[in-house]
Design a protein around this motif. Structure first.
Motif, short mmCIF file in Angstrom:
data_model
loop_
_atom_site.label_atom_id
_atom_site.label_comp_id
_atom_site.label_asym_id
_atom_site.label_seq_id
_atom_site.Cartn_x
_atom_site.Cartn_y
_atom_site.Cartn_z
N LEU A 58 0.77 -1.08 -0.01
CA LEU A 58 0.00 0.06 -0.04
C LEU A 58 0.97 1.30 -0.05
O LEU A 58 1.95 1.24 0.60
CB LEU A 58 -1.01 -0.14 1.18
CG LEU A 58 -1.77 -1.41 1.40
CD1 LEU A 58 -2.54 -0.85 2.90
CD2 LEU A 58 -2.62 -1.66 0.38
N ARG A 101 -1.52 3.35 4.48
CA ARG A 101 -2.51 2.70 5.15
C ARG A 101 -3.43 3.57 5.78
O ARG A 101 -4.55 3.15 6.44
CB ARG A 101 -1.78 1.89 6.36
CG ARG A 101 -1.46 2.90 7.59
CD ARG A 101 -0.94 2.15 8.85
NE ARG A 101 0.21 1.45 8.52
CZ ARG A 101 1.44 2.01 8.80
NH1 ARG A 101 1.50 3.43 9.13
NH2 ARG A 101 2.62 1.23 8.76
N VAL A 113 -8.65 -0.04 4.39
CA VAL A 113 -7.50 -0.76 4.86
C VAL A 113 -7.70 -1.43 6.13
O VAL A 113 -7.51 -2.57 6.30
CB VAL A 113 -6.20 0.27 5.07
CG1 VAL A 113 -5.11 -0.68 5.65
CG2 VAL A 113 -5.73 0.65 3.71
N TYR A 151 -0.76 -7.07 4.60
CA TYR A 151 -0.16 -5.89 3.78
C TYR A 151 1.24 -5.30 4.15
O TYR A 151 1.45 -5.44 5.55
CB TYR A 151 -1.11 -4.74 3.50
CG TYR A 151 -1.49 -4.02 4.63
CD1 TYR A 151 -0.92 -2.80 5.00
CD2 TYR A 151 -2.63 -4.41 5.41
CE1 TYR A 151 -0.95 -2.26 6.12
CE2 TYR A 151 -2.84 -3.62 6.59
CZ TYR A 151 -2.03 -2.53 6.89
OH TYR A 151 -2.58 -1.80 8.02
N SER A 188 3.02 -1.40 4.11
CA SER A 188 2.63 0.22 3.46
C SER A 188 4.19 1.00 3.40
O SER A 188 4.95 0.41 4.06
CB SER A 188 1.60 0.73 4.27
OG SER A 188 2.30 1.13 5.63
N ASP A 231 4.43 4.19 4.40
CA ASP A 231 3.95 5.45 5.19
C ASP A 231 5.35 5.89 5.76
O ASP A 231 5.50 7.08 5.75
CB ASP A 231 3.27 5.21 6.37
CG ASP A 231 1.81 4.92 5.86
OD1 ASP A 231 0.86 5.86 5.60
OD2 ASP A 231 1.15 3.85 5.53
#
Length: 491
Positions: free
Chosen positions: A37, A40, A45, A55, A57, A59
Motif C-alpha cells: 500500500l 495505510r 485498509v 499488507y 505500507s 508510510d
C-alpha cells in the motif's frame, strides 16, 4: 520488455469504505500473495486487516524524505526491487490508479523502458462521489490540480477547480497562497475530507484566507473552488484583457478606439514608455505598476489591430517571445554554459548572428551601423552609433584624445558663423557622448539626472518666492542665484 520482467498489478482503494469497493478490486486484494500500500491511511485498509489481509505500507518513507517527488521515487524503486524478488505483486493506492497518482505514472514510465510490466486493475476515483456530494456537473468544465505542485497560471476562475493531495496544513497553506494570486482573499472555498465515508466525512466552506486553519486535512482531503464570473477574479486574467480590448475595437465598442490605426496611436506608445521610465527614476512601484498597464494597453491595441487585419494575434506575439527567450538562453534552457554576464551576452550575440544568417542576411551585406532604431532620442542614438563603430576598431585610443576632441569642437562652435552653429553644436554634443562612453556612463541617464536636479533646485526658488508672497517679476537674477546655491546645500 525482458521476459524476466516482473508484474505489478495496481488497483485503487476507491474514495470511500469497503462497501463502495468494486468486487473485482476486492477479490484482487483478498487473493494477493504480497500486497503493498502507498499508505495505510484509508478507510478500506482497516476493513481488509479485519478480514485477515496482510499488507506492507510505505508510510514510513514519507518521514524519510523532504519532498513528495523523492518519496514517490523511493516507493517506485522499492516496488521494483520487491517485484524482482517475488515475480509479481499487488500495489494498492487511494482512489483510482490513474487519477492524481504520481507513483503509478512513474511505474508506467519504467514499463515503457522495459523494466517492469504494469497491469492497471481499476478502482473508483474520488471524483465521482465528490461530484455527487457537491452536485457538480463536470460537463460545465473542471480542472483537477495537484496541491503539492500547484501554480497560479493553472487556476481558471471560470472552471470548477478540484485540488487533490492536500495532505496537511503546510500543503493547504501553499494552496491558499497560490489561489490568492487569482481570487479575492474572502472567496469561499470548500474543504472536503473522506467524501462518502460514513462517520468520517467532513465538508466545510470557509473564506479562502482561512483555508489552512481547518483541522481535518489528510490523505482523503480535497479542496473545491466553485467557478465565478466576478470582476475581481476576472481582472487578473490575461484572457479577460484580450476580451476587453477586442470589445473596445468591435462595432459595439468605443468609437474612439475603433477609429485608431497603428499610425494614429504611434506617439502614444512613446509617451507611455517615457511615463514608465519616469516611475523608474522616481522609484515609485505603485506608479510603475499603473504605467506598465498603460504601456501594455498600447501593445494590446496594436496586436488587436493586426489580428483584425489577419496578420498576427497577441498570442503569436507571446509565442514568438517565449520561443526567442528559450532559444537565446541556451545557458539556461539548453546545454551551453555562461559563468558571467559577458559570456551570456556572447551566447546571445552568437545566436542572433545565426538567426540573421538563417534569414538570408549575410553579415557583410549590411552596414555595421544597421539595427539601431531610428526613433531613439538623438543622444541615445549617438551613443549606440559610437558603440557599434567601436566594435570594429573605429574609436579613439584613450580618453585624453576624446577630451582634446571635445575642446576642439567647443572652439569651433565659438568661432562658427551663425549659419554653422547648429552643425558645430551637434559635433560638440557628439564628442561629449564619446566622452561619456569612455567614462562608462550613459549620457541619456546622466543628462536625465541633471534635468531632475535642475527641476528640483528651480522648485526651491519657486517655493522661496511663494513664502515671500512674491512673483518672478518681483525678484532678480542675483536673488534667484543665491536661492539656487541654498538649494545645492540642502541636497
Amino acid at each position: 520488455m525482458s521476459d524476466a520482467a516482473g508484474t505489478i498489478t495496481v488497483v485503487g482503494l476507491g474514495a470511500g469504505d469497503l462497501e463502495q469497493l468494486p468486487y473485482g478490486v476486492y477479490r484482487t486484494l483478498k487473493q494477493a500473495k504480497r500486497l503493498y500500500l502507498r499508505t495505510r491511511e484509508h478507510p478500506v485498509v482497516a476493513s481488509l486487516a479485519a478480514e485477515g489481509v496482510a499488507y506492507e505500507s510505505f508510510d514510513e518513507i514519507y518521514e524519510q524524505h523532504g519532498t513528495f517527488e523523492e518519496v514517490y521515487e523511493r516507493i517506485v524503486e522499492t516496488l521494483l526491487a520487491k517485484t524482482a524478488e517475488e515475480g509479481s505483486i499487488v500495489y494498492a493506492v487511494p482512489g483510482h490508479p490513474l487519477v492524481a497518482e504520481r507513483t503509478v505514472q512513474l511505474l508506467l514510465e519504467r514499463e515503457a523502458k522495459g523494466e517492469i510490466r504494469v497491469v492497471i486493475g481499476g478502482g473508483q476515483s474520488f471524483l465521482d462521489p465528490l461530484f455527487a456530494r457537491l452536485q457538480i456537473d463536470p460537463i460545465e468544465g473542471f480542472a483537477l490540480l495537484d496541491g503539492t505542485d500547484m501554480r497560479a497560471d493553472q487556476v481558471n476562475p471560470a472552471l470548477h477547480t478540484i485540488i487533490a493531495q492536500v495532505y496537511d496544513t503546510f500543503v493547504a497553506s501553499d494552496v491558499k497562497l497560490t489561489l490568492m494570486e487569482v481570487l479575492p482573499d474572502e472567496y469561499p472555498v470548500t474543504v472536503a475530507t473522506a467524501v462518502g465515508v460514513a462517520g468520517q466525512e467532513r465538508i466545510e466552506t470557509v473564506p479562502l484566507y482561512e483555508l489552512d486553519r481547518l483541522d481535518h486535512f489528510g490523505n482523503l482531503t480535497l479542496v473545491y473552488v466553485a467557478p465565478t464570473q466576478e470582476e475581481r477574479a476576472r481582472y487578473r486574467q490575461f484572457s479577460y484583457l484580450k476580451e476587453i480590448v477586442a470589445i473596445l475595437r468591435s462595432p459595439d465598442g468605443c468609437p474612439w478606439d475603433r477609429e485608431q490605426t497603428h499610425q494614429s496611436i504611434r506617439k502614444n506608445l512613446l509617451e507611455e514608455t517615457y511615463e514608465v521610465l519616469e516611475t523608474i527614476d522616481d522609484d515609485d512601484p505603485d506608479a510603475m505598476c499603473e504605467e506598465l498597464g498603460d504601456l501594455l494597453m498600447q501593445i494590446m491595441l496594436h496586436a488587436q489591430m493586426a489580428a483584425e487585419d489577419g496578420y498576427f494575434t497577441v498570442d503569436d506575439v507571446v509565442a514568438g517571445l517565449n520561443e526567442k527567450l528559450i532559444r537565446r538562453h541556451p545557458h539556461v534552457f539548453g546545454d551551453k554554459s555562461a559563468g558571467n554576464a559577458e559570456e551570456a551576452l556572447a551566447n546571445w550575440q552568437e545566436i542572433k548572428a545565426r538567426e540573421k544568417a538563417a534569414k538570408g542576411i549575410e553579415p557583410g551585406s549590411r552596414s555595421q551601423l544597421d539595427g539601431i532604431p531610428r526613433d531613439l532620442p538623438a543622444l541615445m542614438y549617438a551613443y549606440k552609433l559610437q558603440k557599434k563603430a567601436a566594435e570594429v576598431g573605429f574609436d579613439w585610443d584613450d580618453i585624453a584624445d576624446v577630451c582634446r576632441k571635445v575642446e576642439e569642437e567647443f572652439r569651433e562652435l565659438r568661432e562658427a558663423a551663425p549659419e554653422e552653429r547648429a552643425g558645430e553644436l551637434g559635433d560638440l554634443l557628439f564628442a561629449v557622448v564619446n566622452l561619456a562612453r569612455f567614462l562608462k556612463l550613459d549620457p541619456e541617464e546622466a543628462l536625465a539626472k541633471t534635468n531632475r536636479k535642475f527641476k528640483r533646485r528651480f522648485a526651491y526658488i519657486e517655493e522661496k518666492l511663494r513664502q515671500a508672497g512674491r512673483t518672478f517679476a518681483e525678484t532678480n537674477l542675483q536673488e534667484m542665484d543665491a536661492w539656487w546655491e541654498e538649494a545645492k546645500h540642502h541636497e
